[in-house]
Write a protein that holds these residues in place. Structure first.
Motif, PDB file in Angstrom:
ATOM      1  N   ARG A  28      49.538   2.119 -62.782  1.00  0.00           N
ATOM      2  CA  ARG A  28      48.235   1.796 -62.454  1.00  0.00           C
ATOM      3  C   ARG A  28      47.545   3.113 -61.651  1.00  0.00           C
ATOM      4  NH1 ARG A  28      49.696  -3.773 -59.762  1.00  0.00           N
ATOM      5  NH2 ARG A  28      51.644  -2.883 -59.313  1.00  0.00           N
ATOM      6  N   ALA A  29      48.420   3.747 -60.963  1.00  0.00           N
ATOM      7  CA  ALA A  29      47.614   4.763 -59.824  1.00  0.00           C
ATOM      8  C   ALA A  29      47.376   5.951 -60.808  1.00  0.00           C
ATOM      9  CB  ALA A  29      48.822   5.461 -59.071  1.00  0.00           C
ATOM     10  N   ILE A  30      47.969   6.155 -61.957  1.00  0.00           N
ATOM     11  CA  ILE A  30      47.675   7.135 -62.986  1.00  0.00           C
ATOM     12  C   ILE A  30      46.484   6.778 -63.779  1.00  0.00           C
ATOM     13  CG2 ILE A  30      48.445   8.555 -64.951  1.00  0.00           C
ATOM     14  CD1 ILE A  30      51.494   7.861 -64.289  1.00  0.00           C
ATOM     15  N   PHE A  31      46.475   5.754 -64.103  1.00  0.00           N
ATOM     16  CA  PHE A  31      45.047   5.078 -64.943  1.00  0.00           C
ATOM     17  C   PHE A  31      43.843   5.303 -63.691  1.00  0.00           C
ATOM     18  CE2 PHE A  31      47.612   3.777 -68.336  1.00  0.00           C
ATOM     19  CZ  PHE A  31      46.883   3.499 -69.326  1.00  0.00           C
ATOM     20  N   ALA A  32      44.064   4.976 -62.663  1.00  0.00           N
ATOM     21  CA  ALA A  32      42.986   5.187 -61.644  1.00  0.00           C
ATOM     22  C   ALA A  32      42.178   6.468 -61.417  1.00  0.00           C
ATOM     23  CB  ALA A  32      43.344   4.708 -60.161  1.00  0.00           C
ATOM     24  N   ARG A  33      43.242   7.466 -61.947  1.00  0.00           N
ATOM     25  CA  ARG A  33      42.775   8.816 -61.923  1.00  0.00           C
ATOM     26  C   ARG A  33      42.519   9.407 -63.300  1.00  0.00           C
ATOM     27  NH1 ARG A  33      45.596   7.397 -58.227  1.00  0.00           N
ATOM     28  NH2 ARG A  33      45.346   8.243 -56.077  1.00  0.00           N
ATOM     29  N   GLY A  34      42.521   8.360 -64.421  1.00  0.00           N
ATOM     30  CA  GLY A  34      41.686   8.980 -65.713  1.00  0.00           C
ATOM     31  C   GLY A  34      42.635   8.827 -66.908  1.00  0.00           C
ATOM     32  N   CYS A  57      54.074   2.383 -70.009  1.00  0.00           N
ATOM     33  CA  CYS A  57      53.019   1.899 -68.890  1.00  0.00           C
ATOM     34  C   CYS A  57      53.240   0.539 -68.366  1.00  0.00           C
ATOM     35  CB  CYS A  57      51.705   2.206 -69.071  1.00  0.00           C
ATOM     36  SG  CYS A  57      51.249   4.052 -69.631  1.00  0.00           S
ATOM     37  N   GLY A  58      53.529   0.483 -67.120  1.00  0.00           N
ATOM     38  CA  GLY A  58      53.430  -1.076 -66.568  1.00  0.00           C
ATOM     39  C   GLY A  58      52.073  -1.199 -65.750  1.00  0.00           C
ATOM     40  N   PHE A  59      52.034  -2.489 -65.553  1.00  0.00           N
ATOM     41  CA  PHE A  59      50.631  -2.596 -64.901  1.00  0.00           C
ATOM     42  C   PHE A  59      50.691  -3.909 -63.713  1.00  0.00           C
ATOM     43  CE2 PHE A  59      49.402  -1.048 -68.695  1.00  0.00           C
ATOM     44  CZ  PHE A  59      48.781   0.404 -68.423  1.00  0.00           C
ATOM     45  N   GLY A  60      52.014  -4.075 -63.516  1.00  0.00           N
ATOM     46  CA  GLY A  60      52.458  -5.136 -62.575  1.00  0.00           C
ATOM     47  C   GLY A  60      52.142  -6.566 -62.770  1.00  0.00           C
ATOM     48  N   GLU A  61      52.049  -6.692 -63.934  1.00  0.00           N
ATOM     49  CA  GLU A  61      51.861  -7.793 -64.786  1.00  0.00           C
ATOM     50  C   GLU A  61      53.279  -8.127 -65.324  1.00  0.00           C
ATOM     51  OE1 GLU A  61      48.488  -8.642 -67.029  1.00  0.00           O
ATOM     52  OE2 GLU A  61      47.349  -7.620 -65.788  1.00  0.00           O
ATOM     53  N   GLU A  62      54.338  -8.951 -64.981  1.00  0.00           N
ATOM     54  CA  GLU A  62      55.416  -9.146 -65.585  1.00  0.00           C
ATOM     55  C   GLU A  62      55.553  -9.736 -66.805  1.00  0.00           C
ATOM     56  OE1 GLU A  62      59.568 -11.752 -64.268  1.00  0.00           O
ATOM     57  OE2 GLU A  62      58.039 -11.546 -62.834  1.00  0.00           O
ATOM     58  N   ARG A  63      54.654 -10.801 -67.138  1.00  0.00           N
ATOM     59  CA  ARG A  63      54.408 -11.170 -68.486  1.00  0.00           C
ATOM     60  C   ARG A  63      53.979 -10.085 -69.465  1.00  0.00           C
ATOM     61  NH1 ARG A  63      51.828 -13.048 -72.386  1.00  0.00           N
ATOM     62  NH2 ARG A  63      49.668 -12.830 -71.245  1.00  0.00           N
ATOM     63  N   ALA A  64      52.859  -9.787 -69.248  1.00  0.00           N
ATOM     64  CA  ALA A  64      52.523  -8.812 -70.201  1.00  0.00           C
ATOM     65  C   ALA A  64      53.211  -7.467 -70.349  1.00  0.00           C
ATOM     66  CB  ALA A  64      50.676  -8.352 -69.823  1.00  0.00           C
ATOM     67  N   ASP A  65      53.595  -7.027 -69.145  1.00  0.00           N
ATOM     68  CA  ASP A  65      54.599  -5.757 -69.515  1.00  0.00           C
ATOM     69  C   ASP A  65      55.865  -6.062 -70.190  1.00  0.00           C
ATOM     70  OD1 ASP A  65      52.915  -4.805 -67.566  1.00  0.00           O
ATOM     71  OD2 ASP A  65      54.314  -4.684 -65.948  1.00  0.00           O
ATOM     72  N   ALA A  66      56.297  -7.240 -70.090  1.00  0.00           N
ATOM     73  CA  ALA A  66      57.504  -7.734 -71.003  1.00  0.00           C
ATOM     74  C   ALA A  66      57.199  -7.855 -72.544  1.00  0.00           C
ATOM     75  CB  ALA A  66      58.298  -8.954 -70.445  1.00  0.00           C
ATOM     76  N   VAL A  67      56.030  -8.308 -72.818  1.00  0.00           N
ATOM     77  CA  VAL A  67      55.492  -8.269 -74.265  1.00  0.00           C
ATOM     78  C   VAL A  67      55.268  -7.193 -74.600  1.00  0.00           C
ATOM     79  CG1 VAL A  67      53.624  -9.196 -75.587  1.00  0.00           C
ATOM     80  CG2 VAL A  67      54.563 -10.789 -73.846  1.00  0.00           C
ATOM     81  N   ALA A  68      54.911  -6.217 -74.120  1.00  0.00           N
ATOM     82  CA  ALA A  68      54.611  -4.961 -74.637  1.00  0.00           C
ATOM     83  C   ALA A  68      55.955  -4.267 -74.776  1.00  0.00           C
ATOM     84  CB  ALA A  68      53.750  -4.057 -73.262  1.00  0.00           C
ATOM     85  N   SER A  98      46.253   0.272 -71.002  1.00  0.00           N
ATOM     86  CA  SER A  98      46.562   0.417 -72.455  1.00  0.00           C
ATOM     87  C   SER A  98      48.227   0.519 -72.409  1.00  0.00           C
ATOM     88  CB  SER A  98      45.756   1.440 -73.041  1.00  0.00           C
ATOM     89  OG  SER A  98      46.488   1.358 -74.561  1.00  0.00           O
ATOM     90  N   TYR A  99      48.931  -0.177 -73.242  1.00  0.00           N
ATOM     91  CA  TYR A  99      50.301   0.114 -73.368  1.00  0.00           C
ATOM     92  C   TYR A  99      50.474   1.116 -74.797  1.00  0.00           C
ATOM     93  CZ  TYR A  99      51.235  -4.334 -70.689  1.00  0.00           C
ATOM     94  OH  TYR A  99      51.122  -5.014 -69.572  1.00  0.00           O
TER      95      TYR A  99
END
Length: 344
Positions: A323-329, A293-304, A279-280
Protein backbone atom coordinates in the motif's frame (compact mmCIF):
# COMPACT_ATOMS: atom_id res chain seq x y z
CA UNK A 1 23.33 -9.75 -32.74
CA UNK A 2 19.82 -10.99 -31.99
CA UNK A 3 18.79 -9.78 -28.57
CA UNK A 4 15.92 -11.43 -26.71
CA UNK A 5 14.29 -10.47 -23.44
CA UNK A 6 13.69 -13.69 -21.48
CA UNK A 7 10.41 -14.28 -19.71
CA UNK A 8 10.40 -13.20 -16.08
CA UNK A 9 10.09 -16.86 -15.14
CA UNK A 10 13.52 -17.66 -16.62
CA UNK A 11 16.34 -18.14 -14.06
CA UNK A 12 17.65 -14.92 -12.52
CA UNK A 13 21.16 -13.89 -11.57
CA UNK A 14 19.77 -11.26 -9.21
CA UNK A 15 17.14 -8.56 -8.75
CA UNK A 16 17.98 -4.86 -8.94
CA UNK A 17 16.29 -2.17 -6.87
CA UNK A 18 16.91 1.47 -5.94
CA UNK A 19 16.61 2.84 -2.41
CA UNK A 20 14.24 5.81 -1.92
CA UNK A 21 15.69 9.24 -1.31
CA UNK A 22 14.33 12.56 -0.11
CA UNK A 23 12.13 14.25 -2.71
CA UNK A 24 8.61 15.28 -3.64
CA UNK A 25 7.13 11.82 -3.93
CA UNK A 26 8.66 10.28 -0.81
CA UNK A 27 6.24 11.92 1.62
CA UNK A 28 5.62 15.21 3.37
CA UNK A 29 5.96 14.03 6.96
CA UNK A 30 8.67 12.03 8.69
CA UNK A 31 6.18 9.21 9.27
CA UNK A 32 5.27 9.07 5.57
CA UNK A 33 8.92 9.01 4.57
CA UNK A 34 9.70 6.21 7.02
CA UNK A 35 6.74 4.27 5.63
CA UNK A 36 8.29 4.41 2.16
CA UNK A 37 11.77 3.41 3.30
CA UNK A 38 10.26 0.46 5.18
CA UNK A 39 8.17 -0.68 2.20
CA UNK A 40 11.14 -0.74 -0.18
CA UNK A 41 13.25 -2.52 2.43
CA UNK A 42 10.54 -5.11 3.08
CA UNK A 43 10.39 -5.96 -0.62
CA UNK A 44 14.19 -6.24 -0.81
CA UNK A 45 14.32 -8.64 2.11
CA UNK A 46 11.47 -10.73 0.70
CA UNK A 47 13.27 -11.07 -2.65
CA UNK A 48 16.56 -11.86 -0.90
CA UNK A 49 15.02 -15.04 0.49
CA UNK A 50 15.02 -16.35 -3.10
CA UNK A 51 17.88 -14.65 -4.97
CA UNK A 52 20.56 -11.96 -4.52
CA UNK A 53 19.43 -8.33 -4.44
CA UNK A 54 21.57 -5.38 -5.54
CA UNK A 55 20.33 -1.98 -4.33
CA UNK A 56 21.44 1.26 -5.95
CA UNK A 57 21.68 3.89 -3.21
CA UNK A 58 22.16 7.63 -3.51
CA UNK A 59 25.12 8.77 -1.36
CA UNK A 60 22.73 10.92 0.71
CA UNK A 61 20.93 7.75 1.86
CA UNK A 62 23.92 5.46 2.43
CA UNK A 63 23.69 5.45 6.25
CA UNK A 64 19.95 4.80 6.30
CA UNK A 65 20.25 2.08 3.66
CA UNK A 66 23.00 0.31 5.60
CA UNK A 67 20.86 0.39 8.74
CA UNK A 68 17.64 -0.82 7.09
CA UNK A 69 19.04 -3.31 4.59
CA UNK A 70 21.77 -4.95 6.65
CA UNK A 71 24.16 -7.48 5.17
CA UNK A 72 21.54 -9.42 3.20
CA UNK A 73 21.33 -6.76 0.46
CA UNK A 74 24.27 -5.68 -1.69
CA UNK A 75 24.57 -1.89 -1.93
CA UNK A 76 26.01 -0.01 -4.92
CA UNK A 77 26.23 3.78 -4.71
CA UNK A 78 25.22 6.11 -7.54
CA UNK A 79 23.42 9.48 -7.75
CA UNK A 80 19.63 9.09 -7.88
CA UNK A 81 16.52 11.22 -7.93
CA UNK A 82 13.73 8.78 -8.94
CA UNK A 83 13.94 5.27 -7.48
CA UNK A 84 11.58 3.14 -9.61
CA UNK A 85 14.14 0.66 -10.92
CA UNK A 86 11.80 -1.07 -13.38
CA UNK A 87 11.34 2.19 -15.25
CA UNK A 88 14.65 4.04 -15.01
CA UNK A 89 16.95 1.02 -15.05
CA UNK A 90 17.94 -1.27 -17.90
CA UNK A 91 15.88 -4.04 -19.43
CA UNK A 92 18.15 -7.07 -19.60
CA UNK A 93 18.41 -9.20 -22.73
CA UNK A 94 20.39 -12.22 -23.91
CA UNK A 95 21.78 -13.33 -27.26
CA UNK A 96 20.99 -16.98 -27.91
CA UNK A 97 23.78 -17.12 -30.51
CA UNK A 98 26.38 -15.95 -27.99
CA UNK A 99 26.09 -18.00 -24.81
CA UNK A 100 27.04 -16.14 -21.65
CA UNK A 101 26.53 -12.68 -23.16
CA UNK A 102 24.22 -10.31 -21.30
CA UNK A 103 22.80 -7.14 -22.84
CA UNK A 104 21.16 -4.16 -21.17
CA UNK A 105 18.64 -2.04 -23.06
CA UNK A 106 19.05 1.58 -22.00
CA UNK A 107 15.69 3.12 -22.86
CA UNK A 108 15.50 6.88 -22.91
CA UNK A 109 13.91 7.90 -19.60
CA UNK A 110 12.22 11.27 -19.14
CA UNK A 111 10.24 10.72 -15.96
CA UNK A 112 7.11 9.27 -17.60
CA UNK A 113 6.68 12.13 -20.06
CA UNK A 114 8.66 14.92 -18.37
CA UNK A 115 5.91 16.14 -15.99
CA UNK A 116 6.72 19.22 -13.97
CA UNK A 117 6.85 17.35 -10.67
CA UNK A 118 9.35 14.67 -11.69
CA UNK A 119 13.06 14.78 -10.91
CA UNK A 120 14.53 12.24 -13.30
CA UNK A 121 17.77 13.44 -14.87
CA UNK A 122 20.09 11.65 -12.45
CA UNK A 123 18.16 8.40 -12.67
CA UNK A 124 18.19 8.58 -16.47
CA UNK A 125 21.84 7.52 -16.17
CA UNK A 126 21.15 4.42 -14.06
CA UNK A 127 20.67 2.12 -17.06
CA UNK A 128 24.26 2.72 -18.11
CA UNK A 129 25.50 2.51 -14.52
CA UNK A 130 23.91 -0.90 -13.94
CA UNK A 131 25.09 -2.18 -17.32
CA UNK A 132 28.66 -1.20 -16.41
CA UNK A 133 28.35 -2.79 -12.97
CA UNK A 134 27.47 -6.20 -14.41
CA UNK A 135 29.57 -6.01 -17.57
CA UNK A 136 26.56 -6.09 -19.89
CA UNK A 137 26.70 -4.91 -23.48
CA UNK A 138 24.78 -1.65 -23.71
CA UNK A 139 21.86 -1.59 -26.15
CA UNK A 140 21.07 2.10 -26.52
CA UNK A 141 17.60 3.21 -27.56
CA UNK A 142 16.16 6.60 -28.51
CA UNK A 143 12.68 5.32 -27.64
CA UNK A 144 11.31 6.88 -24.48
CA UNK A 145 10.05 3.81 -22.68
CA UNK A 146 10.01 2.22 -19.26
CA UNK A 147 10.29 -1.38 -18.14
CA UNK A 148 6.83 -1.16 -16.60
CA UNK A 149 5.47 -0.33 -20.02
CA UNK A 150 6.24 -3.76 -21.48
CA UNK A 151 5.64 -7.42 -20.67
CA UNK A 152 6.99 -10.33 -22.71
CA UNK A 153 6.60 -14.08 -22.93
CA UNK A 154 10.23 -14.63 -23.96
CA UNK A 155 9.05 -16.19 -27.22
CA UNK A 156 8.41 -13.11 -29.34
CA UNK A 157 5.29 -11.56 -27.78
CA UNK A 158 5.25 -8.12 -26.14
CA UNK A 159 2.37 -6.28 -24.47
CA UNK A 160 2.33 -2.51 -25.07
CA UNK A 161 -0.06 0.38 -24.37
CA UNK A 162 -0.97 3.06 -26.89
CA UNK A 163 -0.94 5.79 -24.25
CA UNK A 164 2.62 4.92 -23.17
CA UNK A 165 4.85 4.24 -26.17
CA UNK A 166 2.73 6.53 -28.40
CA UNK A 167 2.46 9.24 -25.73
CA UNK A 168 3.37 12.55 -27.42
CA UNK A 169 5.14 13.65 -24.23
CA UNK A 170 7.41 10.64 -24.62
CA UNK A 171 7.67 9.95 -28.35
CA UNK A 172 6.02 12.74 -30.36
CA UNK A 173 7.14 11.30 -33.71
CA UNK A 174 6.50 7.62 -33.03
CA UNK A 175 3.87 5.42 -34.60
CA UNK A 176 3.09 1.76 -34.09
CA UNK A 177 5.43 0.60 -36.83
CA UNK A 178 8.41 2.47 -35.41
CA UNK A 179 7.76 1.26 -31.88
CA UNK A 180 7.32 -2.32 -33.05
CA UNK A 181 10.55 -2.18 -35.05
CA UNK A 182 12.38 -1.01 -31.93
CA UNK A 183 10.88 -3.87 -29.94
CA UNK A 184 12.33 -6.30 -32.48
CA UNK A 185 15.76 -4.66 -32.40
CA UNK A 186 16.09 -4.29 -28.64
CA UNK A 187 14.18 -7.17 -27.01
CA UNK A 188 13.52 -9.56 -29.90
CA UNK A 189 9.73 -9.25 -29.71
CA UNK A 190 8.25 -9.34 -33.21
CA UNK A 191 4.59 -9.70 -32.21
CA UNK A 192 3.06 -6.72 -30.40
CA UNK A 193 -0.27 -6.81 -28.59
CA UNK A 194 -1.46 -3.24 -28.06
CA UNK A 195 -3.74 -2.26 -25.19
CA UNK A 196 -5.69 0.96 -25.79
CA UNK A 197 -5.23 2.20 -22.22
CA UNK A 198 -4.37 1.36 -18.63
CA UNK A 199 -6.12 1.80 -15.29
CA UNK A 200 -7.90 5.00 -14.31
CA UNK A 201 -5.60 6.13 -11.47
CA UNK A 202 -2.61 5.80 -13.77
CA UNK A 203 -3.78 8.90 -15.67
CA UNK A 204 -3.63 11.14 -12.59
CA UNK A 205 -0.85 13.72 -12.29
CA UNK A 206 1.52 11.22 -10.68
CA UNK A 207 0.65 8.31 -12.98
CA UNK A 208 2.53 6.65 -15.82
CA UNK A 209 -0.27 7.08 -18.38
CA UNK A 210 -1.08 3.40 -18.72
CA UNK A 211 1.72 1.01 -17.75
CA UNK A 212 0.86 -2.56 -18.67
CA UNK A 213 2.51 -4.13 -15.62
CA UNK A 214 -0.40 -3.10 -13.43
CA UNK A 215 -2.96 -4.40 -15.92
CA UNK A 216 -1.79 -7.67 -17.47
CA UNK A 217 1.14 -10.07 -17.51
CA UNK A 218 2.11 -13.32 -19.23
CA UNK A 219 2.86 -16.02 -16.64
CA UNK A 220 3.50 -18.58 -19.39
CA UNK A 221 3.23 -18.51 -23.18
CA UNK A 222 -0.38 -18.44 -24.28
CA UNK A 223 -1.77 -17.34 -20.90
CA UNK A 224 -2.59 -13.90 -19.51
CA UNK A 225 -3.19 -12.76 -15.97
CA UNK A 226 -5.56 -9.79 -16.19
CA UNK A 227 -6.56 -7.31 -13.51
CA UNK A 228 -10.31 -7.54 -12.94
CA UNK A 229 -12.27 -4.81 -11.15
CA UNK A 230 -15.67 -6.33 -10.49
CA UNK A 231 -17.29 -3.48 -8.56
CA UNK A 232 -19.39 -1.41 -10.96
CA UNK A 233 -18.85 1.60 -8.72
CA UNK A 234 -15.19 1.75 -9.75
CA UNK A 235 -14.38 3.18 -13.20
CA UNK A 236 -11.91 0.36 -13.82
CA UNK A 237 -14.82 -2.10 -14.00
CA UNK A 238 -15.60 -0.79 -17.47
CA UNK A 239 -11.89 -0.50 -18.34
CA UNK A 240 -11.02 -4.09 -17.46
CA UNK A 241 -14.14 -5.45 -19.16
CA UNK A 242 -13.10 -3.62 -22.33
CA UNK A 243 -9.55 -4.94 -22.07
CA UNK A 244 -10.72 -8.50 -21.53
CA UNK A 245 -12.93 -8.34 -24.63
CA UNK A 246 -10.06 -6.97 -26.69
CA UNK A 247 -7.47 -9.45 -25.42
CA UNK A 248 -9.82 -12.38 -25.99
CA UNK A 249 -9.50 -11.65 -29.72
CA UNK A 250 -5.70 -11.40 -29.70
CA UNK A 251 -3.08 -14.05 -30.36
CA UNK A 252 0.54 -14.43 -29.26
CA UNK A 253 3.63 -14.82 -31.44
CA UNK A 254 2.85 -18.51 -31.94
CA UNK A 255 -0.69 -17.77 -33.15
CA UNK A 256 -2.41 -18.99 -29.96
CA UNK A 257 -5.45 -17.25 -28.52
CA UNK A 258 -4.77 -16.21 -24.96
CA UNK A 259 -6.12 -18.18 -22.02
CA UNK A 260 -7.17 -15.24 -19.82
CA UNK A 261 -7.12 -15.71 -16.05
CA UNK A 262 -8.59 -12.89 -13.99
CA UNK A 263 -6.89 -11.55 -10.87
CA UNK A 264 -9.71 -9.84 -8.95
CA UNK A 265 -8.96 -6.44 -7.46
CA UNK A 266 -9.12 -6.08 -3.68
CA UNK A 267 -12.34 -4.76 -2.18
CA UNK A 268 -11.03 -1.29 -1.32
CA UNK A 269 -12.21 1.19 -3.94
CA UNK A 270 -10.90 4.54 -2.76
CA UNK A 271 -8.19 6.19 -0.71
CA UNK A 272 -7.69 9.86 0.20
CA UNK A 273 -6.76 10.69 -3.40
CA UNK A 274 -9.65 8.95 -5.16
CA UNK A 275 -10.19 5.58 -6.85
CA UNK A 276 -7.27 3.21 -6.18
CA UNK A 277 -5.40 1.15 -8.76
CA UNK A 278 -4.44 -1.62 -6.34
CA UNK A 279 -3.54 -4.62 -8.46
CA UNK A 280 -2.22 -8.11 -7.82
CA UNK A 281 -0.92 -8.21 -11.40
CA UNK A 282 2.01 -6.06 -10.27
CA UNK A 283 3.96 -8.97 -8.74
CA UNK A 284 7.57 -10.03 -9.26
CA UNK A 285 8.57 -13.56 -10.25
CA UNK A 286 11.82 -14.69 -8.61
CA UNK A 287 13.81 -17.93 -8.51
CA UNK A 288 11.45 -20.42 -6.92
CA UNK A 289 8.95 -17.82 -5.84
CA UNK A 290 6.61 -14.90 -6.48
CA UNK A 291 6.61 -11.67 -4.48
CA UNK A 292 2.97 -10.59 -4.45
CA UNK A 293 1.42 -7.28 -3.53
CA UNK A 294 -0.70 -7.28 -0.38
CA UNK A 295 -3.30 -4.69 0.55
CA UNK A 296 -4.22 -5.57 4.13
CA UNK A 297 -7.27 -7.56 3.02
CA UNK A 298 -6.87 -11.09 4.30
CA UNK A 299 -9.46 -12.71 2.04
CA UNK A 300 -8.55 -10.88 -1.16
CA UNK A 301 -4.81 -11.32 -0.58
CA UNK A 302 -5.35 -15.06 -0.06
CA UNK A 303 -7.44 -15.38 -3.24
CA UNK A 304 -4.68 -13.67 -5.21
CA UNK A 305 -2.04 -15.96 -3.71
CA UNK A 306 -4.03 -18.99 -4.79
CA UNK A 307 -4.37 -17.75 -8.37
CA UNK A 308 -0.66 -16.93 -8.51
CA UNK A 309 0.26 -20.36 -7.14
CA UNK A 310 -1.76 -21.94 -9.94
CA UNK A 311 -0.23 -19.64 -12.55
CA UNK A 312 3.33 -20.31 -11.37
CA UNK A 313 3.37 -23.98 -10.29
CA UNK A 314 6.19 -24.97 -7.99
CA UNK A 315 6.87 -21.43 -6.79
CA UNK A 316 6.24 -20.15 -3.28
CA UNK A 317 4.05 -17.03 -3.24
CA UNK A 318 4.95 -14.48 -0.56
CA UNK A 319 2.77 -11.43 0.11
CA UNK A 320 4.33 -8.08 1.03
CA UNK A 321 2.19 -5.08 1.97
CA UNK A 322 2.38 -2.78 -1.05
CA UNK A 323 0.00 0.00 0.00
CA UNK A 324 2.82 2.45 0.74
CA UNK A 325 4.31 1.76 -2.69
CA UNK A 326 1.01 2.22 -4.52
CA UNK A 327 0.44 5.47 -2.64
CA UNK A 328 3.57 6.75 -4.42
CA UNK A 329 2.57 5.61 -7.87
CA UNK A 330 3.43 1.94 -8.39
CA UNK A 331 3.83 -1.52 -6.94
CA UNK A 332 6.35 -4.28 -6.29
CA UNK A 333 7.02 -4.96 -9.96
CA UNK A 334 7.65 -1.24 -10.51
CA UNK A 335 10.48 -1.03 -7.96
CA UNK A 336 12.33 -4.17 -9.06
CA UNK A 337 14.13 -5.37 -12.19
CA UNK A 338 15.28 -8.94 -12.78
CA UNK A 339 18.70 -9.71 -14.23
CA UNK A 340 18.43 -13.03 -16.06
CA UNK A 341 21.19 -15.61 -16.07
CA UNK A 342 22.98 -15.60 -19.38
CA UNK A 343 23.17 -19.26 -20.39
CA UNK A 344 26.76 -20.47 -20.67
Amino acid sequence: MAWRMPAETAPHERTWMAFPREGRTLGESAAEREEAYAAWSDVAHAVAEFEPVSMVVDPSESDRAARMLGSAIEVREAPLDEYWMRDMGPTFVVDDDRPGVLGAVDWTFNGWGAPGWADWRLSAEIGRFVADEVGAELVSSLLVNEGGGIHVDGEGTVLLTETVQLDPRRNPFADRARVEAEMVRTIGAAHAVWLPRGLTRDYDAFGTNGHVDIVATIPSPGRLLLHAQRDAGHPDAAVTAELRALLAEQTDAAGRRFDIVELPAPETLRDDEGFVDWSYVNHLVVNGGVIACGFGEERADAVARGILEDAYPGRKVVTVDARAIFARGGGIHCITQQQPKAAS
